[in-house]
Enzyme design. Structure first.
Site, PDB file in Angstrom:
ATOM      1  N   GLY A  53       0.838  -1.195   0.000  1.00 18.90           N
ATOM      2  CA  GLY A  53       0.000   0.000   0.000  1.00 18.90           C
ATOM      3  C   GLY A  53       0.871   1.243   0.000  1.00 18.90           C
ATOM      4  O   GLY A  53       0.658   2.179   0.761  1.00 18.90           O
ATOM      5  N   HIS A  54       1.881   1.235  -0.859  1.00 20.76           N
ATOM      6  CA  HIS A  54       2.756   2.390  -1.014  1.00 20.76           C
ATOM      7  C   HIS A  54       3.571   2.240  -2.304  1.00 20.76           C
ATOM      8  O   HIS A  54       3.511   1.190  -2.950  1.00 20.76           O
ATOM      9  CB  HIS A  54       3.697   2.537   0.203  1.00 20.76           C
ATOM     10  CG  HIS A  54       4.616   1.388   0.415  1.00 20.76           C
ATOM     11  ND1 HIS A  54       4.453   0.464   1.420  1.00 20.76           N
ATOM     12  CD2 HIS A  54       5.716   0.995  -0.260  1.00 20.76           C
ATOM     13  CE1 HIS A  54       5.414  -0.434   1.357  1.00 20.76           C
ATOM     14  NE2 HIS A  54       6.191  -0.149   0.339  1.00 20.76           N
ATOM     15  N   ALA A  55       4.298   3.295  -2.638  1.00 19.28           N
ATOM     16  CA  ALA A  55       5.249   3.251  -3.752  1.00 19.28           C
ATOM     17  C   ALA A  55       6.581   3.769  -3.233  1.00 19.28           C
ATOM     18  O   ALA A  55       6.662   4.293  -2.112  1.00 19.28           O
ATOM     19  CB  ALA A  55       4.758   4.110  -4.908  1.00 19.28           C
ATOM     20  N   ARG A 100       2.238  -0.679  -4.989  1.00 17.67           N
ATOM     21  CA  ARG A 100       2.096  -2.127  -4.843  1.00 17.67           C
ATOM     22  C   ARG A 100       1.307  -2.500  -3.604  1.00 17.67           C
ATOM     23  O   ARG A 100       1.372  -1.825  -2.561  1.00 17.67           O
ATOM     24  CB  ARG A 100       3.471  -2.829  -4.822  1.00 17.67           C
ATOM     25  CG  ARG A 100       4.166  -3.008  -3.475  1.00 17.67           C
ATOM     26  CD  ARG A 100       4.708  -1.740  -2.873  1.00 17.67           C
ATOM     27  NE  ARG A 100       5.472  -0.960  -3.825  1.00 17.67           N
ATOM     28  CZ  ARG A 100       6.772  -1.177  -4.052  1.00 17.67           C
ATOM     29  NH1 ARG A 100       7.417  -2.069  -3.349  1.00 17.67           N
ATOM     30  NH2 ARG A 100       7.414  -0.421  -4.905  1.00 17.67           N
ATOM     31  N   ILE A 125       6.149   6.689  -0.723  1.00 13.21           N
ATOM     32  CA  ILE A 125       4.953   7.488  -1.025  1.00 13.21           C
ATOM     33  C   ILE A 125       3.788   6.669  -0.493  1.00 13.21           C
ATOM     34  O   ILE A 125       3.489   5.594  -1.006  1.00 13.21           O
ATOM     35  CB  ILE A 125       4.786   7.701  -2.541  1.00 13.21           C
ATOM     36  CG1 ILE A 125       6.054   8.322  -3.139  1.00 13.21           C
ATOM     37  CG2 ILE A 125       3.565   8.575  -2.823  1.00 13.21           C
ATOM     38  CD1 ILE A 125       6.107   8.243  -4.654  1.00 13.21           C
TER      39      ILE A 125
END
Ligand code: TYD
Length: 138
Positions: A53-55, A100, A125
């Site tokens: 749940g981030h990049a 992802r 992010i």
């Protein structure tokens, strides 16, 4: 940032078969296209839980199902793709600028991550809106 889910490819890793078991070797700048500065792994993941749940802005990663299986949902802001990892001799390379989510962990899953950089909180992010702004160059 222009990276796309199609830049995130499955890499076959070397495998030495032996009747007493197998060995897979991963070497930075040899069978993965970056220097490996950090390794971490997720384990004891309760059924139904999601991770990620981030990049990342700069980080390259190779994700391996060292045991059992899970799905990786990749999103570049335009296209999405879901990759199932279930073999310890294949890795999914994730390039920078890809959102992802890791999900559908089966019992006993171990998610091994080889990373190109040391841990830096500012490389994350964490909000999807911030990710969309990043992809749009804002
Ligand atoms: P995070 O990357 O958010 O986990 P996931 O994407 O698997 O859900 O990391 C979870 C926590 O662990 C967060 O507080 C940051 C910390 N952490 C480190 O301190 N060092 C590391 O190398 C990693 C990967 C995480």
């Amino acid at each position: 940032m222009k990276s796309s889910v199609y830049d995130c490819v499955i890499l076959p890793l070397s495998k030495i078969n032996n009747r007493a078991g197998n060995i897979t070797i991963v070497e930075g700048n040899k069978n993965v296209p970056f220097e490996i500065k950090r390794l971490y792994y997720l384990y004891d993941i309760p059924g139904g839980e999601d991770r990620g749940g981030h990049a990342h802005k700069e980080l390259h990663q190779l994700i391996i199902a060292a045991s059992a299986s899970f799905d990786v949902m990749l999103d570049d802001g335009t296209n999405k793709k879901i990759v199932t990892l279930n073999r310890p001799d294949y890795g999914l390379m994730i390039v920078p600028g890809i959102w992802r989510e890791l999900m559908e962990f089966s019992s006993g899953s171990i998610c091994l991550v080889l990373a190109s950089e040391i841990y830096l909180a500012q490389d994350y992010i964490r909000g999807y809106d911030a990710f969309k702004s990043f992809k749009n160059g804002n």
